[in-house]
Design an enzyme around this catalytic site. Structure first.
Site, PDB file in Angstrom:
ATOM      1  N   LYS A   1     -11.235  65.749 143.265  1.00 56.11           N
ATOM      2  CA  LYS A   1     -10.051  65.427 142.453  1.00 56.11           C
ATOM      3  C   LYS A   1     -10.495  64.996 141.054  1.00 56.11           C
ATOM      4  O   LYS A   1      -9.951  65.468 140.053  1.00 56.11           O
ATOM      5  CB  LYS A   1      -9.265  64.296 143.106  1.00 56.11           C
ATOM      6  N   ASN A   2     -11.494  64.123 140.981  1.00 58.01           N
ATOM      7  CA  ASN A   2     -11.867  63.541 139.682  1.00 58.01           C
ATOM      8  C   ASN A   2     -12.745  64.448 138.833  1.00 58.01           C
ATOM      9  O   ASN A   2     -13.126  64.074 137.726  1.00 58.01           O
ATOM     10  CB  ASN A   2     -12.507  62.162 139.882  1.00 58.01           C
TER      11      ASN A   2
ATOM     12  N   ASP B   1     -14.365  53.595 144.369  1.00 58.46           N
ATOM     13  CA  ASP B   1     -13.366  54.398 145.097  1.00 58.46           C
ATOM     14  C   ASP B   1     -13.611  54.412 146.597  1.00 58.46           C
ATOM     15  O   ASP B   1     -12.790  54.963 147.346  1.00 58.46           O
ATOM     16  CB  ASP B   1     -13.325  55.831 144.564  1.00 58.46           C
TER      17      ASP B   1
ATOM     18  N   ARG C   1      -1.980  62.013 146.965  1.00 61.76           N
ATOM     19  CA  ARG C   1      -2.494  62.267 145.604  1.00 61.76           C
ATOM     20  C   ARG C   1      -3.950  62.727 145.657  1.00 61.76           C
ATOM     21  O   ARG C   1      -4.399  63.496 144.827  1.00 61.76           O
ATOM     22  CB  ARG C   1      -2.396  60.992 144.763  1.00 61.76           C
TER      23      ARG C   1
ATOM     24  N   CYS D   1      -2.290  49.838 136.285  1.00 62.63           N
ATOM     25  CA  CYS D   1      -1.981  50.329 137.624  1.00 62.63           C
ATOM     26  C   CYS D   1      -2.142  49.143 138.563  1.00 62.63           C
ATOM     27  O   CYS D   1      -2.498  48.051 138.140  1.00 62.63           O
ATOM     28  CB  CYS D   1      -2.867  51.505 138.012  1.00 62.63           C
TER      29      CYS D   1
ATOM     30  N   ARG E   1      -6.860  48.526 133.102  1.00 67.34           N
ATOM     31  CA  ARG E   1      -7.407  49.862 132.831  1.00 67.34           C
ATOM     32  C   ARG E   1      -7.186  50.285 131.376  1.00 67.34           C
ATOM     33  O   ARG E   1      -6.436  51.197 131.063  1.00 67.34           O
ATOM     34  CB  ARG E   1      -6.855  50.880 133.821  1.00 67.34           C
TER      35      ARG E   1
HETATM   36  C1  EPZ Z   1     -12.198  57.153 136.880  1.00 67.99           C
HETATM   37  O1  EPZ Z   1     -11.163  56.395 136.317  1.00 67.99           O
HETATM   38  C2  EPZ Z   1     -11.649  57.677 138.194  1.00 67.99           C
HETATM   39  N1  EPZ Z   1     -10.480  58.500 137.937  1.00 67.99           N
HETATM   40  C3  EPZ Z   1     -11.273  56.501 139.102  1.00 67.99           C
HETATM   41  O2  EPZ Z   1     -10.865  57.056 140.366  1.00 67.99           O
HETATM   42  C4  EPZ Z   1     -12.509  55.643 139.335  1.00 67.99           C
HETATM   43  O3  EPZ Z   1     -12.151  54.521 140.105  1.00 67.99           O
HETATM   44  C5  EPZ Z   1     -13.074  55.180 137.970  1.00 67.99           C
HETATM   45  O4  EPZ Z   1     -13.349  56.332 137.144  1.00 67.99           O
HETATM   46  C6  EPZ Z   1     -14.363  54.387 138.117  1.00 67.99           C
HETATM   47  O5  EPZ Z   1     -15.320  55.173 138.755  1.00 67.99           O
HETATM   48  C7  EPZ Z   1     -10.660  59.755 137.453  1.00 67.99           C
HETATM   49  O6  EPZ Z   1     -11.765  60.187 137.218  1.00 67.99           O
HETATM   50  C8  EPZ Z   1      -9.422  60.568 137.251  1.00 67.99           C
HETATM   51  P1  EPZ Z   1     -13.184  54.154 133.836  1.00 67.99           P
HETATM   52  P2  EPZ Z   1     -11.257  55.930 134.769  1.00 67.99           P
HETATM   53  O7  EPZ Z   1     -12.668  54.458 132.495  1.00 67.99           O
HETATM   54  O8  EPZ Z   1     -12.005  56.923 133.982  1.00 67.99           O
HETATM   55  C9  EPZ Z   1     -13.214  49.894 131.847  1.00 67.99           C
HETATM   56  C10 EPZ Z   1      -9.496  57.327 142.238  1.00 67.99           C
HETATM   57  O9  EPZ Z   1      -9.198  56.552 143.152  1.00 67.99           O
HETATM   58  N2  EPZ Z   1     -12.735  50.621 130.669  1.00 67.99           N
HETATM   59  O10 EPZ Z   1     -14.470  54.746 134.268  1.00 67.99           O
HETATM   60  O11 EPZ Z   1      -9.893  55.560 134.317  1.00 67.99           O
HETATM   61  C11 EPZ Z   1     -12.192  49.879 132.974  1.00 67.99           C
HETATM   62  O12 EPZ Z   1     -11.335  48.774 132.849  1.00 67.99           O
HETATM   63  C12 EPZ Z   1      -9.519  56.833 140.806  1.00 67.99           C
HETATM   64  O13 EPZ Z   1      -9.819  58.543 142.389  1.00 67.99           O
HETATM   65  C13 EPZ Z   1     -12.606  49.934 129.453  1.00 67.99           C
HETATM   66  O14 EPZ Z   1     -12.859  48.735 129.366  1.00 67.99           O
HETATM   67  O15 EPZ Z   1     -12.127  54.612 134.908  1.00 67.99           O
HETATM   68  C14 EPZ Z   1     -13.056  49.783 134.210  1.00 67.99           C
HETATM   69  O16 EPZ Z   1     -13.389  48.426 134.441  1.00 67.99           O
HETATM   70  C15 EPZ Z   1      -9.080  55.384 140.699  1.00 67.99           C
HETATM   71  N3  EPZ Z   1     -12.179  50.622 128.358  1.00 67.99           N
HETATM   72  C16 EPZ Z   1     -14.332  50.535 133.822  1.00 67.99           C
HETATM   73  O17 EPZ Z   1     -14.316  50.617 132.399  1.00 67.99           O
HETATM   74  C17 EPZ Z   1     -11.892  51.956 128.408  1.00 67.99           C
HETATM   75  O18 EPZ Z   1     -11.526  52.546 127.352  1.00 67.99           O
HETATM   76  C18 EPZ Z   1     -14.419  51.917 134.379  1.00 67.99           C
HETATM   77  O19 EPZ Z   1     -13.218  52.575 134.043  1.00 67.99           O
HETATM   78  C19 EPZ Z   1     -12.038  52.629 129.627  1.00 67.99           C
HETATM   79  C20 EPZ Z   1     -12.471  51.942 130.749  1.00 67.99           C
END
Ligand code: EPZ
Length: 428
Positions: free
Chosen positions: A22-23, A315, A407, A117, A122
């Site tokens: 998915k990701n 995840d 999803r 969420c 996020r």
């Molecule tokens: C991706 O989300 C995945 N989703 C998530 O999977 C997964 O949990 C996450 O990466 C972490 O591995 C997809 O790929 C579609 P991040 P993403 O930006 O990219 C902080 C699932 O269940 N952050 O890597 O949105 C954030 O708060 C989903 O399949 C900032 O501070 O996650 C978090 O603590 C849920 N500023 C960390 O980084 C930013 O601009 C990682 O978030 C962006 C993120």
């Protein structure tokens, strides 16, 4: 609304074929915006999130086709609306992945800020920082991110640039993806430091390079992108879903069964398998399969802290918690990526678990059994944890709001039933 009715107590036995990730598929379909030629994904999984992103791309003017087997084709060769509304983005955060391709190809984008969420704020500050570093002018107004390349009206392209994208919780996965996709069509060279190393980022790099991009460093924290004039179409099969594979292995573990996950990449699951081995489980591992063997005793307690790849993935945190609920002792799970990702905790308590929160950690005192009860799914991975718990709880567990689980897991009820689980999808 659908719900699952599960009767616990039967070990899962058999093989399950893992689908496309998915990701990986969500950002890769968004990459279809980077060219006017067709991008074809033969193994796109049949998930509601894939339907959502295809719906968004179609609303933006892309031609979208979907085969009966799930295969998806995107072609952005018409009049493209470079906008994603609040209604579209709030349905699914990953819609933010259209931002980078729009700026890269059209020099403009107006994308709604995604809301939070259930498990955290996020933020997307790094997405904005990265695009600005490449030369985009960004404003935040009325809940929208408005990005534009100076001179875009005259066809000016992003200049390109260098940026560090790390966050206090480590790299950002979709932040890396957005900046990466925009940089493929920049005038010059771009360098992303502190890039995410998740396999899904590597898969996006492979897809973009097959479209004519010039990216090196996949799998490392430093991505170097030489901008090119134009990208062409491609056919790209996405990598298998390591989180789906880990979920089925843990479902096998919690039920004391023997489950083989096929068409997976074992090396993507080193950390989850290490945690399961510490819990006393044994595996057979093949080139593209992993089989977990049944364990007669209760799992051993294991402390787990989620980390960016290759660490234990956030995840799979909820699923590991469900397993540790039955451990022979006390475990501590800490989520460093999303410190509040514990919506499943209260629902597991309803089934008889003994867990308490302490900041970004959960302390799980193992119990010998669970008893079924009605529970409510809150997010994708929490839902999977509740299904796992229901498969081992005495009596009947009803998991409500299973649209969350649809999803990210293709027909999970049918596939768990094929493995011998007593689960059925009903309508309330
Ligand atoms: C991706 O989300 C995945 N989703 C998530 O999977 C997964 O949990 C996450 O990466 C972490 O591995 C997809 O790929 C579609 P991040 P993403 O930006 O990219 C902080 C699932 O269940 N952050 O890597 O949105 C954030 O708060 C989903 O399949 C900032 O501070 O996650 C978090 O603590 C849920 N500023 C960390 O980084 C930013 O601009 C990682 O978030 C962006 C993120």
């Amino acid at each position: 609304m659908d719900y699952f009715s599960i009767n616990g107590g039967d070990p899962l036995r058999g093989s399950v074929r893992i689908r496309g990730a998915k990701n990986a598929v969500l950002p890769i379909l968004s990459a279809g915006l980077l060219t006017d030629e067709a991008l074809h994904i033969p193994n796109a999984p049949q998930l509601s999130d894939v339907k959502t992103i295809l719906g968004l791309l179609e609303a933006m003017g892309c031609r979208v086709e979907r085969g009966d087997d799930g295969a998806a084709t995107v072609q952005a060769d018409g009049e493209i609306v470079w906008e994603a509304t609040w209604d579209q983005v709030r349905q699914m955060r990953a819609s933010i992945c259209v931002l980078g391709p729009l700026v890269g190809r059209f020099g403009r984008a107006k994308v709604s800020l995604p809301g939070g969420c259930v498990f955290g704020v996020r933020p997307i500050d790094m997405h904005i920082k990265g695009l600005a570093a490449l030369g985009a002018e960004i404003t935040l107004e009325e809940g929208f991110i408005e990005a534009q390349v100076p001179g875009w009206e005259d066809g000016a392209r992003l200049p390109g640039g260098e940026v560090f994208l790390g966050t206090p919780a480590g790299p950002t996965v979709t932040g890396t993806m957005n900046v990466l996709m925009a940089a493929t069509l920049a005038e010059g060279r771009s360098v992303i430091h502190g890039a995410a190393c998740e396999p899904e980022v590597g898969d996006l790099v492979a897809c973009l390079n097959s479209m004519g991009a010039r990216i090196t460093g996949a799998g490392s924290p430093t991505l170097v992108i030489e901008g090119v004039e134009k990208l062409h179409g491609a056919t790209h099969a996405v990598i298998p879903d390591r989180i789906e594979a880990g979920t089925y292995l843990m479902a096998g573990a919690i039920t004391g069964g023997r489950v083989r996950v096929e068409s997976c990449i074992p090396s993507h699951l080193s950390a989850p398998m290490d945690a399961l081995q510490s819990a006393g489980y044994h595996f057979e591992i093949g080139e593209d399969w992993i089989e977990i063997a049944p364990r007669r005793e209760r799992p051993l307690p294991v402390d787990v802290t989620t980390q960016p790849y290759p660490g234990f993935p956030t995840d799979l945190q909820a699923q590991m918690m469900a397993l540790m609920v039955l451990a022979e002792g006390t475990s501590v799970i800490t989520d460093r990526i999303y410190p509040d990702r514990y919506m499943h905790l209260a629902e597991l308590l309803r089934l008889g678990a003994r867990i308490r929160r302490q900041g970004s950690s959960a302390i799980i005192e193992g119990v010998s059994s669970l008893s079924g009860a009605p529970v409510t799914a809150s997010d994708l991975r929490a839902s999977a944890a509740l299904v796992m718990a229901g498969l081992v709880a005495k009596g009947t567990t009803k998991v409500h709001r299973v649209y969350h689980i649809d999803r990210g897991y293709q027909r999970i009820d049918e596939r768990v039933a094929e493995l011998g689980g007593r689960i059925e999808r009903l309508v309330e």
